[in-house]
Design a protein around this motif. Structure first.
Motif, PDB file in Angstrom:
ATOM      1  N   HIS A 134       4.621  40.492  40.394  1.00 39.56           N
ATOM      2  CA  HIS A 134       4.596  40.470  38.935  1.00 39.56           C
ATOM      3  C   HIS A 134       5.764  41.295  38.386  1.00 39.56           C
ATOM      4  O   HIS A 134       6.417  42.043  39.111  1.00 39.56           O
ATOM      5  N   LYS A 135       6.001  41.158  37.114  1.00 38.66           N
ATOM      6  CA  LYS A 135       7.109  41.824  36.438  1.00 38.66           C
ATOM      7  C   LYS A 135       7.066  43.335  36.661  1.00 38.66           C
ATOM      8  O   LYS A 135       6.013  43.962  36.582  1.00 38.66           O
ATOM      9  N   ILE A 136       8.218  43.905  36.969  1.00 34.77           N
ATOM     10  CA  ILE A 136       8.336  45.354  37.144  1.00 34.77           C
ATOM     11  C   ILE A 136       9.450  45.858  36.234  1.00 34.77           C
ATOM     12  O   ILE A 136      10.551  45.282  36.203  1.00 34.77           O
ATOM     13  N   ALA A 137       9.168  46.905  35.495  1.00 36.51           N
ATOM     14  CA  ALA A 137      10.154  47.467  34.573  1.00 36.51           C
ATOM     15  C   ALA A 137      11.312  48.084  35.357  1.00 36.51           C
ATOM     16  O   ALA A 137      11.132  48.591  36.472  1.00 36.51           O
ATOM     17  N   LEU A 138      12.496  48.049  34.757  1.00 32.49           N
ATOM     18  CA  LEU A 138      13.688  48.551  35.434  1.00 32.49           C
ATOM     19  C   LEU A 138      13.556  50.031  35.763  1.00 32.49           C
ATOM     20  O   LEU A 138      13.968  50.479  36.843  1.00 32.49           O
ATOM     21  N   ASP A 139      12.965  50.819  34.865  1.00 34.86           N
ATOM     22  CA  ASP A 139      12.826  52.251  35.140  1.00 34.86           C
ATOM     23  C   ASP A 139      11.874  52.499  36.307  1.00 34.86           C
ATOM     24  O   ASP A 139      12.074  53.423  37.107  1.00 34.86           O
ATOM     25  N   LYS A 140      10.848  51.646  36.461  1.00 37.14           N
ATOM     26  CA  LYS A 140       9.931  51.761  37.593  1.00 37.14           C
ATOM     27  C   LYS A 140      10.641  51.403  38.902  1.00 37.14           C
ATOM     28  O   LYS A 140      10.376  51.995  39.954  1.00 37.14           O
ATOM     29  N   LYS A 157      15.024  45.117  51.215  1.00 36.09           N
ATOM     30  CA  LYS A 157      15.012  43.798  50.590  1.00 36.09           C
ATOM     31  C   LYS A 157      14.048  43.840  49.420  1.00 36.09           C
ATOM     32  O   LYS A 157      12.897  44.260  49.567  1.00 36.09           O
ATOM     33  N   LEU A 158      14.506  43.402  48.254  1.00 32.62           N
ATOM     34  CA  LEU A 158      13.663  43.346  47.069  1.00 32.62           C
ATOM     35  C   LEU A 158      13.244  41.904  46.805  1.00 32.62           C
ATOM     36  O   LEU A 158      14.087  41.005  46.766  1.00 32.62           O
ATOM     37  N   VAL A 159      11.950  41.687  46.632  1.00 31.00           N
ATOM     38  CA  VAL A 159      11.416  40.387  46.238  1.00 31.00           C
ATOM     39  C   VAL A 159      10.881  40.552  44.823  1.00 31.00           C
ATOM     40  O   VAL A 159       9.931  41.315  44.601  1.00 31.00           O
ATOM     41  N   LEU A 160      11.488  39.860  43.844  1.00 33.44           N
ATOM     42  CA  LEU A 160      11.185  40.071  42.438  1.00 33.44           C
ATOM     43  C   LEU A 160      10.895  38.749  41.733  1.00 33.44           C
ATOM     44  O   LEU A 160      11.464  37.716  42.088  1.00 33.44           O
ATOM     45  N   PRO A 161      10.028  38.762  40.728  1.00 32.72           N
ATOM     46  CA  PRO A 161       9.796  37.549  39.945  1.00 32.72           C
ATOM     47  C   PRO A 161      10.967  37.313  38.990  1.00 32.72           C
ATOM     48  O   PRO A 161      11.591  38.268  38.510  1.00 32.72           O
ATOM     49  N   TYR A 162      11.250  36.057  38.710  1.00 36.37           N
ATOM     50  CA  TYR A 162      12.357  35.728  37.805  1.00 36.37           C
ATOM     51  C   TYR A 162      12.098  36.295  36.407  1.00 36.37           C
ATOM     52  O   TYR A 162      13.003  36.870  35.792  1.00 36.37           O
ATOM     53  N   SER A 183      19.621  43.009  50.035  1.00 42.93           N
ATOM     54  CA  SER A 183      19.232  41.619  49.819  1.00 42.93           C
ATOM     55  C   SER A 183      18.194  41.546  48.710  1.00 42.93           C
ATOM     56  O   SER A 183      17.341  42.437  48.591  1.00 42.93           O
ATOM     57  N   LEU A 184      18.276  40.483  47.877  1.00 44.87           N
ATOM     58  CA  LEU A 184      17.288  40.270  46.831  1.00 44.87           C
ATOM     59  C   LEU A 184      16.837  38.808  46.846  1.00 44.87           C
ATOM     60  O   LEU A 184      17.654  37.905  47.033  1.00 44.87           O
ATOM     61  N   LEU A 185      15.526  38.594  46.654  1.00 42.50           N
ATOM     62  CA  LEU A 185      14.961  37.254  46.513  1.00 42.50           C
ATOM     63  C   LEU A 185      14.261  37.202  45.163  1.00 42.50           C
ATOM     64  O   LEU A 185      13.349  37.983  44.900  1.00 42.50           O
ATOM     65  N   ILE A 186      14.722  36.294  44.291  1.00 38.82           N
ATOM     66  CA  ILE A 186      14.134  36.140  42.967  1.00 38.82           C
ATOM     67  C   ILE A 186      13.289  34.866  42.962  1.00 38.82           C
ATOM     68  O   ILE A 186      13.826  33.758  43.054  1.00 38.82           O
ATOM     69  N   HIS A 187      11.969  35.012  42.900  1.00 35.65           N
ATOM     70  CA  HIS A 187      11.091  33.842  42.984  1.00 35.65           C
ATOM     71  C   HIS A 187      10.686  33.354  41.590  1.00 35.65           C
ATOM     72  O   HIS A 187      10.896  34.033  40.577  1.00 35.65           O
ATOM     73  N   ALA A 188      10.112  32.148  41.568  1.00 32.59           N
ATOM     74  CA  ALA A 188       9.732  31.474  40.323  1.00 32.59           C
ATOM     75  C   ALA A 188      10.947  31.260  39.418  1.00 32.59           C
ATOM     76  O   ALA A 188      10.840  31.312  38.192  1.00 32.59           O
ATOM     77  N   LYS A 209      10.024  28.335  43.908  1.00 34.86           N
ATOM     78  CA  LYS A 209       8.579  28.492  44.067  1.00 34.86           C
ATOM     79  C   LYS A 209       8.141  29.898  43.671  1.00 34.86           C
ATOM     80  O   LYS A 209       8.858  30.862  43.888  1.00 34.86           O
ATOM     81  N   LYS A 210       6.938  29.975  43.118  1.00 39.07           N
ATOM     82  CA  LYS A 210       6.399  31.274  42.741  1.00 39.07           C
ATOM     83  C   LYS A 210       5.722  31.929  43.937  1.00 39.07           C
ATOM     84  O   LYS A 210       4.947  31.284  44.647  1.00 39.07           O
ATOM     85  N   ILE A 211       6.029  33.182  44.166  1.00 39.30           N
ATOM     86  CA  ILE A 211       5.379  33.954  45.226  1.00 39.30           C
ATOM     87  C   ILE A 211       4.453  34.945  44.549  1.00 39.30           C
ATOM     88  O   ILE A 211       4.891  35.967  44.012  1.00 39.30           O
TER      89      ILE A 211
END
Length: 356
Positions: A134-140, A157-162, A183-188, A209-211
Motif C-alpha cells: 500500500h501507499k507509503i509516505a516519502l518521509d516514512k 530492493k524496494l517494491v512499491l505501489p504505483y 533495484s525498484l519494482l513499481i506494481h499496479a 499487475k497489482k501486488i
C-alpha cells in the motif's frame, strides 16, 4: 593432436532432454541439445580427431561447428594437449552468518528499529527486500531506509505501489541518498516498462499487475534466472530461495518466506536466537534441486531460484514449484495457471484471484 579445453568457469548442466552451458564469469548461459553436451563431455578426455573418429565422418561438420562455437564465444580454447594443470572450479559454498537475505512486508505499526531488527542486521545480512503493498509516505520511506545505515547490507530492493510513488526524479534523489537501494519494482502501474535512475545504474521496473499480498510470490520465469558463481555454487548444496533467508510478514510473524504457512514466533515476543535455534527453521534451506520432482531433471536447475511456498502437491515439500510452467521432458513453456493438473493446488493455496 589438437584438444579442446573448456574454461573452468564454464559448467555443463544436463537435463532430461536439453543441457545448459553456464559461463559463470560472463554471467550468461547457452541452451544446448544433450547430444551437443555429450560431445563436449567426450572432448574433455579425448583429442578432437579421436572425437571425430568416435562419432563418424558424417558428423565432422557438426562437431567442428560445436568446437568453433566454443572458441568463438570464448568458452574454451584449442591446444596441443588437455591442460590438466588448469585450476578446477571450487563448487563449495558457505557464508559466515546464519542469515544472508531478509524480506520485510512493510507495516507502519511495526518498529523496525527494535532489538530484534538490530540483532538481525548485526548478522552481516547481505540483501533486503522491502515489500510495500500500500501507499507509503516519502518521509516514512526515508525513516525506514535510515535505519539500515551502518549495516552490512549490500543490496536493498524496494517494491512499491504505483499510486503515491514519487516521480523518477524524486526516486533518483532517494537512491543517491541511500545507495544501498539497487533495484525498484513499481506494481499496479498503468503500463509495463523499464527505466533507469542514478546515472543508469539502478533499474526501476514498472509492473502492471497489482501486488497486494505474498500470494504473488514464487513465479518461475526465464527473466528471473541468474547465471553467476554465487547462485550456481549455493545451488549445489542448498535451496537457492530459502537457504539462510528470514522474513517478517505484515503482522510481524517470523517465517522463512512471507508465503510459508509455518511461523517461528513474532517480533517483540520471540528472540532471534530462539528462531535460529529451531531446527525446523532451517529445514527448507537444505532442500537441493536434485531432490525436487521435475527440477532434478531440469537443465535450468542451477540458475533458477525455486519456490517451496507454492508447490504442485502441498503435502510434499519435494514437489515441483506450482508456478513453474516449464516441462524439462518436452522443453516447452506453458502457462502454469491453465494447467489442469495444477488447479487443485491453486485452489488449496487460495490463488484463484491472482490467476484470473
Amino acid at each position: 593432436m589438437e584438444y579442446l579445453n573448456l574454461y573452468a568457469n564454464c559448467r555443463l548442466v544436463k537435463g532430461a532432454r536439453m543441457s545448459l552451458l553456464c559461463d559463470l564469469q560472463m554471467r550468461r548461459f547457452y541452451h544446448l541439445p544433450n547430444d551437443t553436451a555429450d560431445v563436449l563431455i567426450f572432448l574433455q578426455q579425448h583429442a578432437i580427431e579421436e572425437c571425430l573418429a568416435h562419432y563418424g565422418e558424417d558428423n565432422r561438420e557438426t562437431i567442428t561447428g560445436y568446437i568453433d562455437f566454443i572458441v568463438n564465444k570464448e568458452l574454451g580454447f584449442k591446444d596441443n594437449r588437455l591442460q590438466e594443470e588448469l585450476t578446477p572450479l571450487d563448487l563449495s559454498w558457505d557464508r559466515y552468518t546464519d542469515i544472508t537475505n531478509v524480506i520485510i512486508e512493510y507495516q507502519e505499526d511495526i518498529d523496525y528499529t527494535s532489538a530484534f531488527f538490530r540483532e538481525l542486521f548485526d548478522l552481516q545480512v547481505q540483501g533486503l527486500e522491502i515489500r510495500c503493498y500500500h501507499k507509503i509516505a516519502l518521509d516514512k520511506m526515508h525513516e525506514l531506509l535510515e535505519g539500515f545505515n551502518g549495516t552490512t547490507l549490500r543490496f536493498i530492493k524496494l517494491v512499491l505501489p504505483y499510486e503515491g510513488t514519487p516521480e523518477l526524479r524524486v526516486l533518483d534523489k532517494l537512491v543517491k541518498q541511500y545507495p544501498r537501494v539497487k533495484s525498484l519494482l513499481i506494481h499496479a502501474s498503468p503500463v509495463d516498462k523499464q527505466e533507469k535512475i542514478f546515472d543508469g545504474s539502478v533499474p526501476v521496473t514498472f509492473f502492471s499487475k497489482k501486488i497486494n499480498s505474498c500470494l504473488a510470490c514464487g513465479e518461475i520465469r526465464t527473466g528471473y534466472f541468474l547465471t553467476n558463481m554465487e547462485l550456481f555454487t549455493e545451488s549445489q548444496h542448498y535451496n537457492t530461495c530459502l537457504n539462510r533467508k528470514l522474513s517478517i510478514d505484515q503482522q510481524g510473524y517470523i517465517r522463512n518466506c512471507p508465503s510459508m504457512k509455518e511461523d517461528f514466533g513474532r517480533v517483540g515476543e520471540t528472540s532471534l536466537q530462539e528462531v535460529l535455534a529451531n531446527k525446523a527453521f532451517h529445514r527448507y534451506g537444505k532442500i537441493r534441486k536434485e531432490e525436487i520432482a521435475g527440477c532434478k531433471d531440469c537443465e535450468f536447475r542451477h540458475v533458477c531460484t525455486d519456490c517451496r511456498a507454492y508447490v504442485e502437491d502441498p503435502q510434499d515439500i519435494y514437489s515441483k514449484p506450482l508456478k513453474c510452467g516449464y516441462n524439462p521432458y518436452t522443453n516447452i513453456w506453458d502457462d502454469w495457471t491453465e494447467n489442469p493438473l495444477k488447479q487443485s493446488a491453486i485452489a488449496w493455496y487460495g490463488l484463484e484471484e491472482i490467476v484470473k
